[in-house]
Design a protein around this motif. Structure first.
Motif: not given
Length: 237
Positions: A41-65
């Motif tokens: 939506x922000x025109x930042x996908x691979x076709x717009x920027x000529x690059x690949x988004x790569x996830x390097x780290x993710x930290x998630x916290x969950x308060x309920x199942x």
């Protein structure tokens, strides 16, 4: 530019484990989708920027199942840029009540050379950041030494993403496989550091250790660490 993006996801039985609660990987699946849609939506996908988004780290916290047919609202935004890293934050809610939060770190790789594209090279970066919302800190390093071999896993068709490598959501599932979850374990927090891509044809060795309250996991293949993970347990009622 839409700085904050919301999307609702209904939990189905494909997201649910043998205890009747959502697998941790379900959150990672929803976050991956929300991040991808927002970037487009922000025109930042691979076709717009000529690059690949790569996830390097993710930290998630969950308060309920989460239960079958809960509707999880995922809200996401770019929480800052530090050097080559783009920080993307998430918050979760069910029926208007908080259900958790997460912070991730991404880099953009040039499609052809696979070298890092710095944010200063991306015109849209200047207007993409939203700093007026509270967010978790940038995920840090993990200590995953001293672990014992838990199991091995060959990388096959169903593990791969569009780039032909082990999907980051699938890694969250493989980490969960190494936790020996009991009927009462609730994964309250989970951090995964993605250290190297894993192509098809390799076999992962997963090393793990857990206590009543914590866990650590490391994935290796062909003599290289591919991911590291750590987190905490709560208790299902």
């Amino acid at each position: 530019m839409q700085l904050i993006f919301d999307k609702d996801y209904e939990l189905t039985y494909s997201h649910i484990d043998w205890r009747g609660t959502a697998r941790p990987s379900a959150y990672f699946d929803f976050m991956q989708d929300a991040a991808t849609v927002h970037a487009r939506l922000c025109h930042l996908d691979r076709g717009d920027i000529g690059g690949l988004w790569v996830l390097s780290r993710m930290h998630a916290e969950f308060t309920r199942p989460l239960a079958p047919y809960d509707t999880l609202r995922v809200t996401t935004w770019c929480a800052g840029i530090k050097g080559p890293s783009w920080l993307r934050a998430f918050s979760f809610a069910v029926d208007g009540q908080p259900a958790g939060q997460a912070m991730s770190s991404w880099v953009i790789l040039d499609t052809d050379s696979h070298r890092i594209l710095r944010p200063s090279q991306i015109e849209q970066a200047a207007s993409y950041v939203c700093l007026d919302r509270e967010a978790l800190p940038m995920p840090g390093k993990l200590d995953v030494s001293g672990l014992a071999l838990h199991h091995t896993h060959p990388i096959l068709y169903s593990d791969l993403d569009v780039n032909g490598h082990l999907n980051n959501v699938r890694i969250a599932a493989l980490v969960s496989d190494a936790l020996d979850l009991t009927a009462h374990d609730f994964v309250r927090s989970l951090q995964i550091n993605y250290t190297a891509e894993t192509p098809a044809g390799l076999t992962l060795s997963l090393y793990a250790a857990r206590t009543a309250d914590t866990f650590r996991v490391r994935g290796e293949a062909a003599g290289k660490v591919r991911f590291e993970a750590a987190g905490t347990f709560g208790r299902l009622d």
